[in-house]
Scaffold this motif. Structure first.
Motif, PDB file in Angstrom:
ATOM      1  N   ALA A  75       0.828  -1.207   0.000  1.00 28.66           N
ATOM      2  CA  ALA A  75       0.000   0.000   0.000  1.00 28.66           C
ATOM      3  C   ALA A  75       0.864   1.260   0.000  1.00 28.66           C
ATOM      4  O   ALA A  75       0.390   2.342  -0.343  1.00 28.66           O
ATOM      5  CB  ALA A  75      -0.926   0.006   1.217  1.00 28.66           C
ATOM      6  N   ASP A  76       2.128   1.122   0.360  1.00 31.21           N
ATOM      7  CA  ASP A  76       3.045   2.263   0.374  1.00 31.21           C
ATOM      8  C   ASP A  76       3.346   2.664  -1.067  1.00 31.21           C
ATOM      9  O   ASP A  76       3.782   1.835  -1.864  1.00 31.21           O
ATOM     10  CB  ASP A  76       4.337   1.853   1.092  1.00 31.21           C
ATOM     11  CG  ASP A  76       5.298   3.007   1.290  1.00 31.21           C
ATOM     12  OD1 ASP A  76       5.303   3.948   0.465  1.00 31.21           O
ATOM     13  OD2 ASP A  76       6.066   2.956   2.264  1.00 31.21           O
ATOM     14  N   PRO A  77       3.116   3.920  -1.442  1.00 29.98           N
ATOM     15  CA  PRO A  77       3.361   4.356  -2.822  1.00 29.98           C
ATOM     16  C   PRO A  77       4.794   4.110  -3.296  1.00 29.98           C
ATOM     17  O   PRO A  77       5.038   3.946  -4.484  1.00 29.98           O
ATOM     18  CB  PRO A  77       3.054   5.851  -2.802  1.00 29.98           C
ATOM     19  CG  PRO A  77       2.289   6.100  -1.554  1.00 29.98           C
ATOM     20  CD  PRO A  77       2.611   4.992  -0.599  1.00 29.98           C
ATOM     21  N   ARG A  78       5.735   4.049  -2.367  1.00 24.94           N
ATOM     22  CA  ARG A  78       7.125   3.799  -2.770  1.00 24.94           C
ATOM     23  C   ARG A  78       7.297   2.412  -3.387  1.00 24.94           C
ATOM     24  O   ARG A  78       8.229   2.178  -4.148  1.00 24.94           O
ATOM     25  CB  ARG A  78       8.060   3.956  -1.574  1.00 24.94           C
ATOM     26  CG  ARG A  78       8.133   5.396  -1.061  1.00 24.94           C
ATOM     27  CD  ARG A  78       8.983   5.496   0.171  1.00 24.94           C
ATOM     28  NE  ARG A  78       8.332   4.737   1.250  1.00 24.94           N
ATOM     29  CZ  ARG A  78       8.848   4.530   2.449  1.00 24.94           C
ATOM     30  NH1 ARG A  78      10.033   5.008   2.746  1.00 24.94           N
ATOM     31  NH2 ARG A  78       8.196   3.852   3.365  1.00 24.94           N
ATOM     32  N   ALA A  79       6.379   1.492  -3.073  1.00 25.30           N
ATOM     33  CA  ALA A  79       6.477   0.136  -3.613  1.00 25.30           C
ATOM     34  C   ALA A  79       6.225   0.112  -5.119  1.00 25.30           C
ATOM     35  O   ALA A  79       6.614  -0.841  -5.798  1.00 25.30           O
ATOM     36  CB  ALA A  79       5.484  -0.783  -2.904  1.00 25.30           C
TER      37      ALA A  79
END
Length: 93
Positions: free
Chosen positions: A54-58
């Protein structure tokens, strides 16, 4: 399956035969050639996986040939805590 035009020998190698034999016998095997983490028995928390994804960095793919900076920093800290001077820039993961 390879094309018949190649006429390559695609019989199992002695290593592949040994792995198959050991697996068939149910004996433990540490296969360092397996590239699929879902097939090596690593446990994971589905909730933690959902949270991480869910982390946008992923969604960003920014490969570094030396490995992730965070991983290299953690390794350097590990060795520093044991009295070894290691700088992250010299660590390759």
């Amino acid at each position: 399956m390879f094309s018949r035009r190649t006429s390559w020998d695609i019989s199992a190698t002695p290593l592949a035969e040994a792995v198959a034999r050991r697996t068939a016998e149910g004996r433990p095997l540490l296969d360092l050639t397996e590239a699929n983490p879902t097939r090596v028995g690593l446990g994971f928390s589905p909730a933690a996986l959902r949270e991480a994804l869910a982390d946008p960095r992923a969604a960003r793919y920014e490969p570094n040939p030396l490995g992730l900076a965070g991983a290299r920093e953690a390794i350097a800290r590990y060795y520093a805590e044991r009295g070894h001077a290691v700088v992250p820039e010299r660590v390759v993961v």
